[in-house]
Write an enzyme that holds these catalytic residues in place. Structure first.
Site, PDB file in Angstrom:
ATOM      1  CB  SER A 130      -7.856   3.770   3.335  1.00 14.51           C
ATOM      2  OG  SER A 130      -6.932   3.104   4.174  1.00 14.51           O
ATOM      3  CE  LYS A 132      -3.728   2.123   2.771  1.00 17.96           C
ATOM      4  NZ  LYS A 132      -4.488   2.020   4.042  1.00 17.96           N
ATOM      5  CB  SER A 190      -7.875   1.006   6.278  1.00 16.17           C
ATOM      6  OG  SER A 190      -8.511   2.250   6.316  1.00 16.17           O
TER       7      SER A 190
END
Lengths: 474, 486
Positions: free
Chosen positions: A151, A76, A175
């Site tokens: 997210s 990420k 997330s």
């Protein structure tokens, strides 16, 4: 080539000569290319991954390969990876290259994981749908009109769509677990402090945790085993020994004690199919001889407010460093110091990030500090005490990961409060610093994945993994 | 100028905030080195620059230094320390917040004793001492429209010492700061150099009518970068405030900066414009717990404190309070003297040597004792030569000592021999000189013998002159009397 679902499968195949790291990397690169429209990756390290694959193949031949040889991972865009771009999907970090690798990333590399690229996410990990990225939304591979969750949406989709075997994401309020649920994969958020945060771009420091996306519980356990542990660069990392999680996946002999929160299952916004799938699982557990009991959690209504007050307070301060002075974006329209700050930050940050910075600045301001920040701290303590107490009588709390399955792009973008509800069932683990995992638990009638969440006591990841594997095999 | 009569109507209330840079190897929350005088932006790291993904880690040594200061000031040491963030935007503040201590300062209470003008002692009470990090430095180069920032200083460990509002004059502030400097130097935690900014002082000043219960509005004065300037700035500010009050004006709470060239203070910002720093607990640092073991080990390793040495010098070495005071004024002098006293038993002579010839030499060349060419053992040898009557004190201090300073690798006795400075106590050598002197002053001899005993001094002087100061005075005195009374 078939898509593998765990590193042990990959290793078997390599041993049998059916595949190699180089072939695996080519397979994932092809998928990334084929599914470019999903927008999961911000950058793909094509040459580097090929080169690394060659080296790991050599090491495998020589018998010197690390524990994660054969594992192709994605990161990420909030994880520091030396000499690689790092933008947290934000314009404000335009052109930023990390000068160091975070502890978790470093440990992955040391065990010969191959990093294939960095993944799209909500800007600074703020969001529940991956629609807040400066680089556009990520699409759910199960239905391209739907969000992947957030997210860590890019990281979830990358595993869902076989662009890599495992992704590292971050989980501050859900997330990792929420997008894992939306994408039908396994998403782990370990105990707070279990994995060093050194090299994780901070959103809300007292909630942030690196997490793992995988298709199997085994991989989740194995990766945690590698990246967890105390770290001299993070004073909040736990000095608790790291068990060999991957070696302890056998379900315990005596029956488990499982709690479910009745007012959670009665929540107004909970989709009936999800409710039914949780109830079905609980029924099955009961039939297997485990203790399954309903408990009340009266503080349910306070989870989201206290989470959003405290996390935005921390975020407003954590994001102060992005000021155009030292690195990243600086507005070309600035005329003096004040306008440099204002323009740089107004132009560099997206709407949701600005909203949370303002919210956090407000709750920390002198006249409102006690009414919001101090009170929320107290409520957080109450929530933690109540949850710990619950977990002292039960092994796990089982609950849905999300109130709904993946919603449509744009469905909740008009109303932030509606969007925040997506974290309703996940923030509790972050408020309390507890480990939690989201497991795939079937699909709704439209074929959209449903997630089931297991929350355990602090540092009881070993028990949680064993139970998760048992649930997955049911 | 303010007349004294008006001035005496007012009571002055001053609180001081003193920042001391700690002499640690590395920074408060990172491992990059603390060094001065390096090229800009060379003592930096990703942590100091606040790169995304970095976290602070507390420097244990800095904590110990803060504990030392607290122990020396008899403060209570806080066992459970939480760090806090002080949020504000400034280009030299890399993270957009300073990691400091707000609610749990490492030291609470305590005091620092200072000498008053009247010769008494006053205990200046401390509110707190807390730990924090320094900022970088903004540099505005002449002719350059851009501001440049040097982050070398950013993250340097600081302690901030905050007094209660109990300082009553600019002189007291001056003496207090000097005492802080002496203390941090004794404790080896800061070099105490105000001009270079390793010791910095802000003052909160207000005036009120004597006997009033209500404090005046306080004004903060910053940017006083020398001991003298602190005194000047406070003095100016007191007068400004009194004159304003006398003229019926209201004093407003504000921050003012001192301009050393004009000797005045200038308004920087008013209270209304003050920042809301949005303090909150630093979530990136786990609480710092100071255990009994840790505290005790710091106590055990405390360097000697000035008042401890003073006590020892008076009680063990028998020095006067005054001498002991002079010798403990500077840590290095005191330590040198301590070592000297381990080499000689004649403590009084040791003190005299320190305060006379040694200090004289250092003052003349403006040297610190650490650069003094002679080792304590060599000074002890000089004392020994005098005590054993090998040389007189005057020869030792005026002839032998300067020679020894020029060739410190030589033995004092060897120089004395080579330069023919050894004292003469042999009658066969002294008597002929006495006879010469008596022969040269027949009338004076008559007068002496006629009862003018005071003339002995004249004869002594002549003998010493002729012997080039080498004659043993005691022996000479005895022989001279005998010769004159014959």
């Amino acid at each position: 080539m078939k898509a593998y679902t765990s590193l042990s499968e990959v290793k078997d195949a390599i041993q049998k000569g059916e595949t190699s790291c180089q072939q695996l990397v080519e397979f994932y690169l092809q998928n990334i290319e084929k599914k470019k429209h999903l927008n999961a990756f911000l950058e793909v390290y094509t040459d580097e991954a090929r080169e690394q694959a060659q080296q790991v193949d050599q090491k495998l031949k020589n018998g010197t390969a690390g524990k994660l040889a054969g594992m192709v991972v994605g990161l990420k865009d909030v994880l520091c990876h030396q000499d690689h771009g790092l933008q947290s999907s934000s314009h404000i970090l335009e052109g930023f290259i990390s000068q160091f690798s975070g502890t978790a990333v470093q440990k992955l590399l040391e065990e010969d994981a191959i990093v294939i690229g960095r993944q799209n996410c909500d800007e600074f990990a703020m969001g529940s749908s991956n629609e807040n990225s400066a680089f556009g939304p990520v699409l759910n591979d199960a239905d391209n009109t739907r969000v992947p969750g957030g997210s860590s949406g890019g990281s979830a989709v990358a595993v869902q769509a076989d662009m890599c075997l495992v992704s590292l994401g971050s989980d501050t309020g859900g997330s990792v677990r929420q997008p894992a649920a939306f994408c039908g994969i396994v998403g782990l958020k370990p105990t707070y402090g279990r994995i060093s945060r050194h090299g994780l771009v901070a959103y809300a420091s007292s909630f942030d945790s690196i997490g793992v996306f995988s298709k199997s519980v085994e991989d989740s356990a194995l990766v945690l085993e590698v990246i967890a542990g105390a770290d001299e660069y993070d004073s909040t990392s736990a000095r608790v020994e790291v068990p060999a999680y991957s070696q302890a996946l056998q379900k315990q002999d005596k029956p488990y004690r499982i709690a479910y929160i009745s007012n959670t299952l009665e929540s107004e916004g909970l989709n009936s199919e999800i409710k039914a799938s949780v109830e079905e699982k609980l029924q099955w557990l009961k039939s297997e001889g485990h203790t399954v009991e309903a408990v009340e959690f009266p503080l349910l209504d306070y989870l989201l407010p206290s989470y959003y007050i405290l996390s935005t307070a921390e975020a407003s301060s954590n994001l102060s460093r992005f000021d155009g002075v030292k690195y990243g974006y600086r507005s070309p329209n600035a005329t003096n110091l004040e306008s440099m700050y204002k323009k740089t930050r107004s132009e560099g940050f997206g709407a949701e990030v600005k909203r949370r910075i303002m919210l956090g600045t407000f709750v920390l301001s002198a006249s409102y500090y006690d009414a919001y920040y101090t009170k929320a701290q107290k409520v957080r303590r109450l929530i933690k005490d109540a949850t710990d107490k619950l977990l002292s009588s039960y092994d796990f709390i089982v609950l849905p990961t999300t109130p709904t399955t993946a919603f449509r792009l744009g469905e909740h973008t008009a109303d932030p409060l509606e969007m925040y509800l997506a974290d309703l069932f996940t923030v509790q683990a972050n408020l309390c610093g507890l480990p939690a995992i989201s497991l795939p638990n079937g699909t709704d009638k439209e074929g959209l994945p449903i997630g089931l969440q297991v929350v355990a006591s602090a540092f009881a990841e070993d028990k949680m993994f064993a139970f998760s594997k048992y649930l997955m095999e049911a | 100028m303010l007349n004294q009569e008006i001035r005496d109507k007012y009571k002055v209330v001053i609180g001081l905030e003193v920042h001391a840079q700690l002499l640690t190897q590395s920074k408060m929350y990172a491992s990059d080195p603390v060094e001065y005088g390096n090229l800009p932006n060379t003592n930096i790291s990703v942590i100091t620059l606040g790169h995304p993904g970095t976290l602070p880690v507390v420097n244990k040594r800095a904590v110990e230094y803060a504990m030392r200061m607290g122990i020396a000031c008899r403060s209570e040491i806080t066992r459970y320390n939480i760090f806090d963030r002080k949020n504000y935007f400034y280009p030299d503040l890399p993270k957009g917040y300073q990691v400091t201590q707000d609610k749990t300062p490492i030291c609470r209470g305590g005091f620092i004793a200072i000498k008053t003008k009247e010769g008494g002692e006053k205990q200046v009470s401390l509110t707190r001492i807390h730990m924090e990090e320094d900022s970088g430095k903004s540099m505005h180069l002449e002719g350059d429209v851009d501001t440049l920032v040097d982050f070398n200083r950013a993250g340097t460990p600081l302690i901030e010492i905050v007094t209660e509002p109990v300082v009553e004059s600019s002189e007291e502030a001056y003496v207090f700061l000097q005492e802080i400097r002496r203390l941090v130097r004794y404790l080896d935690i800061c070099d105490g150099n105000m001009e270079e900014g390793s010791l910095r002082c802000d003052a909160n000043i207000s005036v009120m009518l004597a006997g009033s219960e209500v404090y005046g509005k306080k004004v903060e004065v910053k940017n006083m970068n020398s001991f003298r300037n602190v005194q000047r700035a406070i003095e100016y500010e007191i007068e400004r405030q009194i004159l304003a009050v006398e003229a019926g004006e209201k004093i407003s709470s504000e921050t003012r900066t001192f301009d050393a060239t004009t000797g005045t203070t200038i308004s920087m910002r008013t209270k209304e414009e003050l920042n809301d720093y949005r303090y909150f607990p630093e979530p990136d640092l786990s609480p710092l717990v100071i255990s009994d073991e840790w505290l005790n080990s710091v106590k055990e390793q405390m360097p000697s404190l000035p008042w401890e040495l003073l006590h020892k010098f008076v009680n063990e070495y028998g020095l006067s309070e005054y001498d002991a005071q002079v010798l403990t004024d500077s840590k290095n002098i005191a330590l040198y003297f301590e070592e000297l006293c381990s080499q000689t038993r004649n403590y009084k002579a040791a003190a005299n040597w320190m305060m006379g010839p040694v200090k004289g030499y250092l003052n003349e060349l403006t040297l610190d004792i650490t650069n003094f060419p002679l080792k304590p053992a060599q000074v002890a040898e000089l004392i020994e030569l005098v005590d054993s009557n090998k040389v007189s004190f005057s020869v030792a201090s005026q002839k032998l000592y300067p020679l020894l300073l020029q060739q410190p690798q030589q033995k004092a006795i060897a120089i004395a021999e080579a330069e023919n400075l050894l004292q003469e106590s042999n009658e066969d050598t002294i008597l002929p000189i006495i006879e010469d002197v008596i022969a040269a002053w027949p009338e004076k001899v008559e007068e002496y013998r006629g009862g003018k005993k005071g003339l002995l001094g004249l004869f002594m002087g002549e003998v010493m002159k002729k012997s080039q100061g080498k004659a043993d005075p005691k022996k000479t005195n005895q022989l001279l009397r005998e010769a004159l009374e014959k």
